[in-house]
Design an enzyme around this catalytic site. Structure first.
Site, short mmCIF file in Angstrom:
data_model
loop_
_atom_site.label_atom_id
_atom_site.label_comp_id
_atom_site.label_asym_id
_atom_site.label_seq_id
_atom_site.Cartn_x
_atom_site.Cartn_y
_atom_site.Cartn_z
N THR A 24 0.82 -1.22 0.00
CA THR A 24 0.00 0.00 0.00
C THR A 24 0.85 1.27 0.00
OG1 THR A 24 -1.85 -1.05 1.09
CG2 THR A 24 -1.64 1.30 1.44
N SER A 71 1.78 -7.55 -0.81
CA SER A 71 2.52 -8.43 0.11
C SER A 71 1.94 -9.85 0.14
CB SER A 71 2.60 -7.84 1.51
OG SER A 71 1.37 -7.90 2.16
N THR A 103 1.32 -4.34 4.33
CA THR A 103 1.14 -4.69 5.75
C THR A 103 0.49 -6.07 5.94
OG1 THR A 103 -0.99 -3.57 5.76
CG2 THR A 103 0.93 -2.29 6.47
N ASP A 104 -0.15 -6.59 4.88
CA ASP A 104 -0.89 -7.86 5.05
C ASP A 104 -0.01 -8.98 5.60
OD1 ASP A 104 -2.97 -6.48 3.92
OD2 ASP A 104 -3.08 -7.66 2.07
N1 ASP Z 1 -2.76 -5.15 0.24
C1 ASP Z 1 -1.64 -4.45 0.77
C2 ASP Z 1 -0.44 -5.36 0.80
O1 ASP Z 1 -0.25 -6.08 1.78
C3 ASP Z 1 -1.97 -3.95 2.10
C4 ASP Z 1 -0.96 -3.03 2.68
O2 ASP Z 1 0.09 -2.79 2.16
O3 ASP Z 1 -1.30 -2.48 3.73
O4 ASP Z 1 0.33 -5.33 -0.14
#
Ligand code: ASP
Length: 351
Positions: A24, A71, A103-104
């Site tokens: 993200t 991620s 963050t995932d």
């Molecule tokens: N969908 C994103 C990822 O994990 C979520 C994030 O970055 O917060 O790549």
């Protein structure tokens, strides 16, 4: 007196490595006509660093774009390739390294890196919950705070850290707890190791021990599914796993680490073939060892040869089992590794 921005202050800035993997923090809408709605990771490490006011006053940044992916697409193979990149950066004299990603899977990536990283320099993993096209994106603040932590001498010897929302968490304990809140990261039952206030990182607590796994990079990575047990769970999934080509299983049991007694024959069949690790679906606290004596209770399961995950949740227990097997650990060595990484007190004596 040294003024901010004068030559002496600039010369004394530490070097910090910055490796970007997408997520993200790097995701923006496409401007191409007819493009898919929504944001996608496309920004490079240099783009991201350029968007952080004040960064150049904190450190000389060595920016590398390693991947630009969500991620959920990161694999263990990516991490095995990432570690030598991080090593080169610190061997080149950087005080520490920041890794940005989605963050995932931060809690899993940080945990694996922590097991593979035996250097004193901090590796600080960060990301963002609000992408750059939203009001109040948190990426720039998280990146700045993470560079400050990576440059902080007190952050040395703490292993891999996760820094978002001005909190500094230990890789071993951190957990993403909300789908969209910027305060999603918590270390259940423990709290953060420290924080960043007015640009000053504070390490208030230090991990008591670090564990290192030496991998043979060429091995095939074992397949380890996680089976979460719900009320009235029947044995069908565990029985099916006996026939599938899995190399180990994590059973996410109830409460202190319990399974319905009807599942015990399937657990026994699995144990004849592969290592089985027991975690708790509660989300915090250790799997028990010496309290409940009924069939399917933790004493019974541990007596049958199930490996206790200690305080590791299922996601981390799965990764530790994969790395243990990939590094050639037999079951006793795997059990010892779980005792070392999964608890703060070492092996629990049998009652
Ligand atoms: N969908 C994103 C990822 O994990 C979520 C994030 O970055 O917060 O790549």
């Amino acid at each position: 007196m040294v003024q901010p921005g004068d030559g002496l202050a600039l010369r004394s800035r530490p070097t910090v490595g910055y490796v970007a993997l997408g997520g993200t923090i790097a995701s923006v809408p496409s401007e191409a006509p007819g493009a898919q709605p929504g944001v996608q990771p496309t920004l490079t490490a240099a783009d991201l660093a350029a968007g952080v006011p004040g960064l150049e006053a904190v450190a000389v940044l060595e920016a590398h774009t390693f991947r630009t992916i969500p991620s959920s697409a990161i694999t263990l193979r990516d991490l095995i390739e990432l570690v030598p990149v991080l090593l080169r950066v610190v061997e080149g004299g950087a005080a520490g390294v920041v890794v940005s990603q989605g963050t995932d899977t931060i809690e899993e990536v940080a945990f694996v890196l922590d097991l593979l990283w035996d250097r004193p320099e901090p590796v600080v993993v960060t990301g963002a919950m609000r992408n750059p096209s939203m009001a109040g994106p948190d990426g720039p603040a998280n990146l700045l705070a993470s560079v400050q932590v990576a440059a902080e001498p007190d952050a040395r010897d703490c292993g891999v850290l996760v820094c978002l929302n001005d909190e500094i968490h230990a890789a071993r304990f951190v957990h993403k707890s909300h789908t969209c809140s910027p305060s999603t990261f918590h270390s259940p039952g423990l709290g953060p190791l420290g924080w960043v206030a007015e640009g000053r990182p504070v390490i208030a607590l230090r991990p008591t021990r670090r564990a290192h796994v030496q991998l043979d990079w060429s091995v095939a990575l074992p397949r380890v599914p996680i089976v979460t047990l719900g009320l009235g769970a029947d044995a069908v999934l565990l029985e099916a796993l006996c026939d599938l080509e899995c190399d180990g299983v994590v059973i996410e049991g109830m409460g202190g680490g319990h399974v319905p007694a009807g599942l015990l024959p399937a657990v026994g069949d699995l144990l004849e073939r592969v290592p089985v690790v027991l975690t708790s679906r509660t989300g915090s606290g250790e799997v028990l060892a010496t309290t409940y004596g009924y069939p399917g209770g933790e004493i019974d399961l541990l007596d049958r040869g199930v490996i206790r995950a200690g305080a590791l949740d299922s996601l981390k227990a799965r990764l530790l089992l994969v790395l243990a097997m990939a590094s050639g650990c037999d079951r006793p060595a795997t059990r010892d590794l779980f005792a070392l990484v999964g608890t703060t007190t070492g092996p629990v004596a049998k009652a």
